[in-house]
Design a protein around this motif. Structure first.
Motif, mmCIF file in Angstrom:
data_model
loop_
_atom_site.group_PDB
_atom_site.id
_atom_site.type_symbol
_atom_site.label_atom_id
_atom_site.label_comp_id
_atom_site.label_asym_id
_atom_site.label_seq_id
_atom_site.Cartn_x
_atom_site.Cartn_y
_atom_site.Cartn_z
ATOM 1 N N THR A 8 -132.109 106.747 -35.276
ATOM 2 C CA THR A 8 -130.431 106.490 -35.259
ATOM 3 C C THR A 8 -129.934 105.164 -34.594
ATOM 4 O O THR A 8 -130.925 104.647 -34.003
ATOM 5 C CB THR A 8 -129.982 107.741 -34.399
ATOM 6 O OG1 THR A 8 -130.381 107.540 -32.870
ATOM 7 C CG2 THR A 8 -130.321 109.109 -34.912
ATOM 8 N N TYR A 9 -128.645 104.961 -34.793
ATOM 9 C CA TYR A 9 -128.292 103.687 -34.287
ATOM 10 C C TYR A 9 -128.527 103.550 -32.630
ATOM 11 O O TYR A 9 -128.104 104.267 -31.900
ATOM 12 C CB TYR A 9 -126.940 103.426 -34.737
ATOM 13 C CG TYR A 9 -126.677 102.897 -36.004
ATOM 14 C CD1 TYR A 9 -127.220 101.698 -36.549
ATOM 15 C CD2 TYR A 9 -126.203 103.819 -37.043
ATOM 16 C CE1 TYR A 9 -127.160 101.153 -37.760
ATOM 17 C CE2 TYR A 9 -126.075 103.294 -38.350
ATOM 18 C CZ TYR A 9 -126.629 101.943 -38.900
ATOM 19 O OH TYR A 9 -126.335 101.503 -40.101
ATOM 20 N N ILE A 10 -129.181 102.346 -32.348
ATOM 21 C CA ILE A 10 -129.267 102.076 -31.084
ATOM 22 C C ILE A 10 -128.593 100.831 -30.548
ATOM 23 O O ILE A 10 -128.847 99.708 -31.197
ATOM 24 C CB ILE A 10 -130.793 101.835 -30.661
ATOM 25 C CG1 ILE A 10 -131.807 103.041 -31.104
ATOM 26 C CG2 ILE A 10 -131.040 101.540 -29.172
ATOM 27 C CD1 ILE A 10 -133.083 102.832 -31.035
ATOM 28 N N ARG A 27 -133.956 102.155 -37.789
ATOM 29 C CA ARG A 27 -135.063 101.971 -38.703
ATOM 30 C C ARG A 27 -134.901 103.107 -39.686
ATOM 31 O O ARG A 27 -134.801 104.182 -39.370
ATOM 32 C CB ARG A 27 -136.288 101.867 -37.937
ATOM 33 C CG ARG A 27 -137.015 102.879 -37.435
ATOM 34 C CD ARG A 27 -138.401 102.930 -37.232
ATOM 35 N NE ARG A 27 -138.884 104.231 -36.784
ATOM 36 C CZ ARG A 27 -139.397 105.265 -37.406
ATOM 37 N NH1 ARG A 27 -139.832 104.801 -38.610
ATOM 38 N NH2 ARG A 27 -139.904 106.493 -36.558
ATOM 39 N N THR A 28 -135.630 102.593 -40.781
ATOM 40 C CA THR A 28 -136.270 103.579 -41.792
ATOM 41 C C THR A 28 -137.398 103.262 -42.441
ATOM 42 O O THR A 28 -137.932 102.113 -42.178
ATOM 43 C CB THR A 28 -135.152 103.793 -43.040
ATOM 44 O OG1 THR A 28 -135.089 102.498 -43.791
ATOM 45 C CG2 THR A 28 -133.605 104.171 -42.838
ATOM 46 N N GLY A 29 -138.316 104.383 -42.446
ATOM 47 C CA GLY A 29 -139.662 103.913 -42.917
ATOM 48 C C GLY A 29 -140.575 103.377 -41.669
ATOM 49 O O GLY A 29 -140.299 103.380 -40.586
ATOM 50 N N GLY A 30 -141.710 102.837 -42.307
ATOM 51 C CA GLY A 30 -142.583 102.286 -41.410
ATOM 52 C C GLY A 30 -143.759 102.998 -41.371
ATOM 53 O O GLY A 30 -143.910 104.248 -41.472
ATOM 54 N N LEU A 59 -134.986 97.580 -41.207
ATOM 55 C CA LEU A 59 -134.236 97.383 -40.040
ATOM 56 C C LEU A 59 -132.657 97.558 -40.600
ATOM 57 O O LEU A 59 -132.350 96.568 -41.451
ATOM 58 C CB LEU A 59 -134.231 96.164 -39.439
ATOM 59 C CG LEU A 59 -133.376 95.669 -38.376
ATOM 60 C CD1 LEU A 59 -133.877 96.580 -37.186
ATOM 61 C CD2 LEU A 59 -133.747 94.294 -37.720
ATOM 62 N N ILE A 60 -132.020 98.520 -40.116
ATOM 63 C CA ILE A 60 -130.596 98.568 -40.453
ATOM 64 C C ILE A 60 -129.924 97.994 -39.373
ATOM 65 O O ILE A 60 -129.909 98.508 -38.358
ATOM 66 C CB ILE A 60 -130.381 99.992 -40.917
ATOM 67 C CG1 ILE A 60 -131.274 100.477 -42.180
ATOM 68 C CG2 ILE A 60 -128.888 100.030 -41.102
ATOM 69 C CD1 ILE A 60 -131.327 100.021 -43.423
ATOM 70 N N LEU A 61 -128.917 97.066 -39.551
ATOM 71 C CA LEU A 61 -128.063 96.467 -38.489
ATOM 72 C C LEU A 61 -126.853 96.935 -38.629
ATOM 73 O O LEU A 61 -126.335 97.156 -40.162
ATOM 74 C CB LEU A 61 -128.081 94.909 -38.714
ATOM 75 C CG LEU A 61 -129.380 94.233 -38.114
ATOM 76 C CD1 LEU A 61 -129.268 92.895 -38.258
ATOM 77 C CD2 LEU A 61 -129.876 94.745 -36.701
#
Length: 192
Positions: A131-133, A108-111, A165-167
């Motif tokens: 970080t990527y999960i 994720r970024t932001g929120g 959301l970054i996939l």
């Protein structure tokens, strides 16, 4: 006369139990996760023998419908029960169809979060997911956690918004049979 008193006591206890269940059920509301956007990985066509794909693709530079934004609500009754421990958002994917060589991950970024209602010295925050999960098909994986502190007894709800959301799709190779692969990611909010 004794029988009447016992009957009245049983009737009062039944009413008290009924009223308790009504009060509890009226306070219980569902938590909500809204997902806007839909990412279709843009994978270039290989035109030269001996070439391979980059292998990893993501939607980090996406805009419009390829940008995925999460938002939602945690009701006050949910928070009152969890005021000391918070909540977490989990994720998993369901294939439709899929190849086991392909993997998915998210970050994720932001929120932002906001507490609604009368609440003294209250704070809320979103933690993790920077970080990527890796996303699993077989088990829920924690994506982010929501932390709450303060006196939440009078809070109506906490909302969260603007979680970008970054996939990431990895494992793309010429060894993966040509096909259209898709997956649906399911997000769930549970007690932490």
């Amino acid at each position: 006369m004794k029988m009447n008193c016992q009957f009245l006591r049983k009737a009062c206890i039944k009413r008290l139990i009924y009223i308790t269940f009504v009060l509890i059920s009226s306070c219980m509301e569902a938590q909500v996760v809204n997902v806007s956007g839909n990412w279709n990985a843009s994978i270039p066509v290989i035109t030269e023998a001996g070439s391979n794909y980059a292998g990893t693709y993501d939607n980090s530079g996406s805009t419009g419908t390829n940008q995925i934004i999460l938002s939602g609500t945690l009701p006050g009754s949910f928070l009152n029960l969890l005021s000391s421990s918070g909540a977490k958002m989990t994720m998993r994917y369901t294939p439709n169809p899929w190849n086991s060589s392909l993997t998915l991950a998210a970050k994720r970024t932001g929120g932002t979060t906001a507490i609604h209602g009368v609440c003294l010295f209250c704070t809320s925050s979103i933690n993790g997911g920077a970080t990527y999960i890796p996303i699993s098909q077989t088990a829920d994986v924690t994506f982010v956690t929501f932390s709450f502190s303060g006196v939440l007894g009078l809070a109506n709800s906490v909302t969260f918004a603007d979680i970008n959301l970054i996939l990431q799709l990895a494992g793309v190779s010429v060894t993966v049979p040509a096909n259209t692969y898709s997956a649906r990611i399911v997000f769930t909010i549970v007690a932490n």
